[in-house]
Motif scaffolding. Structure first.
Motif, short mmCIF file in Angstrom:
data_model
loop_
_atom_site.label_atom_id
_atom_site.label_comp_id
_atom_site.label_asym_id
_atom_site.label_seq_id
_atom_site.Cartn_x
_atom_site.Cartn_y
_atom_site.Cartn_z
N UNK A 73 -39.95 29.75 -31.25
CA UNK A 73 -41.27 30.30 -31.17
C UNK A 73 -42.40 29.57 -30.49
N UNK A 74 -41.83 28.44 -30.08
CA UNK A 74 -42.62 27.52 -29.37
C UNK A 74 -43.58 28.16 -28.18
N UNK A 75 -42.96 29.31 -27.45
CA UNK A 75 -43.77 29.64 -26.32
C UNK A 75 -43.95 31.10 -26.54
N UNK A 76 -44.11 31.47 -27.83
CA UNK A 76 -44.63 33.07 -28.05
C UNK A 76 -46.23 32.79 -27.91
N UNK A 77 -46.52 34.20 -27.75
CA UNK A 77 -48.01 34.40 -28.13
C UNK A 77 -48.23 34.35 -29.54
N UNK A 78 -49.53 34.02 -29.87
CA UNK A 78 -49.79 33.94 -31.13
C UNK A 78 -49.34 35.46 -32.01
N UNK A 79 -49.82 36.45 -31.30
CA UNK A 79 -49.85 37.91 -31.95
C UNK A 79 -48.28 37.90 -32.18
N UNK A 80 -47.32 37.60 -31.25
CA UNK A 80 -46.11 37.83 -31.44
C UNK A 80 -45.67 36.98 -32.62
N UNK A 81 -46.09 35.81 -32.66
CA UNK A 81 -45.60 34.71 -33.64
C UNK A 81 -46.08 35.33 -35.16
N UNK A 82 -47.32 35.97 -35.28
CA UNK A 82 -47.76 36.56 -36.38
C UNK A 82 -46.87 37.75 -36.96
N UNK A 83 -46.37 38.53 -35.78
CA UNK A 83 -45.45 39.50 -35.85
C UNK A 83 -44.30 39.17 -36.62
N UNK A 84 -43.81 38.11 -36.20
CA UNK A 84 -42.52 37.50 -36.93
C UNK A 84 -42.57 37.26 -38.44
N UNK A 85 -43.90 37.20 -38.87
CA UNK A 85 -43.87 36.96 -40.31
C UNK A 85 -44.41 35.83 -40.79
N UNK A 86 -45.56 35.06 -39.93
CA UNK A 86 -46.33 33.94 -40.19
C UNK A 86 -47.98 34.51 -40.23
N UNK A 87 -48.38 34.35 -41.22
CA UNK A 87 -49.90 34.47 -41.51
C UNK A 87 -50.70 33.01 -41.57
N UNK A 88 -51.73 33.08 -40.96
CA UNK A 88 -52.60 31.93 -40.92
C UNK A 88 -53.77 32.01 -41.31
N UNK A 89 -54.21 31.42 -42.53
CA UNK A 89 -55.65 31.30 -43.01
C UNK A 89 -56.28 30.06 -42.68
N UNK A 90 -57.16 30.07 -41.77
CA UNK A 90 -57.96 29.09 -40.95
C UNK A 90 -58.78 28.37 -41.88
N UNK A 91 -59.30 27.14 -41.36
CA UNK A 91 -60.13 26.28 -42.33
C UNK A 91 -61.49 27.11 -42.55
N UNK A 92 -62.09 27.47 -41.37
CA UNK A 92 -63.33 28.44 -41.20
C UNK A 92 -62.88 29.76 -41.58
#
Ligand code: ATP
Ligand code: MG
Length: 235
Positions: free
Chosen positions: A67-86
């Protein structure tokens, strides 16, 4: 089974070489924690996984896909959720509207039942479901940020310093919530600076310093290693 694997990841901000060959893995069902001092590169590691910061070298694999070169939304759609610091709770939207936003990028349709399941973890949010984000306390905003990640039913949650700035009682509640989320099947890659929280939650930990992994092991091994704690955590 390995869910996520970073292999020799190098990430730069401009000319600054921040991640200097980070390799780590997260197995299905684990809580894995990245711990280390301010500026160690923990957030940059999460951003590199999400494609927000782009690795210049190395590979990120998720579920056996590069997934190194996928777009962020595509990475999210693969099933990774990101809860950022802010926490990025939207102040003018209600709790419910904030949660619905979390479903947009995810993998579930007809998320009504999922929403109910998630709210079972967060009784305070259920009480305040119609309140606007800006009226939530810091702790409630952190809960909402995590809940918003969960409604997408991710296979993996990346959670950056969820206990930062919270009162001790809330730290404990949040620790229990994260443990419960994990028990119910969500794998978690956590960034956490509070050693006790990290030791309590993690199956394995990576200690990071100056853009490199300096230690990998179990909570027992780290708990018993004062020299690592002193050198890299300032304990
Ligand atoms: N957008 C940016 N541009 C340039 N340098 C940055 C940027 N973001 C972070 N850095 C630098 O990269 C290094 C790693 O930062 P990072 O945010 O990954 O650290 P961290 O381990 O998450 O720290 P903290 O515990 O303070 O959140 C630091 O030296 C920081 O100053
Ligand atoms: Mg950070």
């Amino acid at each position: 089974m390995t869910l996520l694997e970073l292999e020799d990841v190098h990430t730069y901000y401009g000319e600054a070489h921040i991640l200097q060959g980070v390799s780590l893995r997260v197995g299905e069902g684990e809580v894995v924690t990245l711990i280390g001092r301010n500026g160690a590169g923990k957030t940059t590691t999460l951003r590199s996984i999400m494609g927000i910061a782009r690795p210049r070298r190395g590979r990120v694999r998720f579920l056996d896909e590069d997934i190194t070169h996928l777009e962020t939304h595509a990475i999210a759609r693969r099933g990774i959720a990101y809860v950022p610091e802010e926490r990025r709770v939207l102040p003018n939207l209600s709790v419910l509207e904030n949660l619905k936003l979390g479903m947009l990028g995810g993998r579930v349709d007809g998320g009504g039942r999922r929403l109910e399941e998630v709210l079972d973890h967060f009784p305070k949010l259920r009480e305040r479901i119609a309140h606007k984000g800006r009226f939530l306390s810091g702790g409630e905003q952190q809960m909402l940020a995590i809940a918003r990640g969960m409604v997408a039913a991710p296979a993996l949650m990346l959670v950056d310093e969820p206990t930062e700035g919270l009162a001790p009682l809330l730290v404990q509640t949040l620790t229990e919530v994260l443990a419960e989320i994990n028990r119910r099947g969500t794998t978690v890659l956590l960034v956490e600076q509070t050693l006790e929280v990290a030791l309590a939650l993690s199956h394995r930990l990576y200690v990071m310093d100056q853009g490199r992994i300096q230690f990998e092991g179990s909570p027992e091994a780290l708990g018993k290693d004062p020299s690592i704690q002193q050198r890299f955590l300032g304990v």
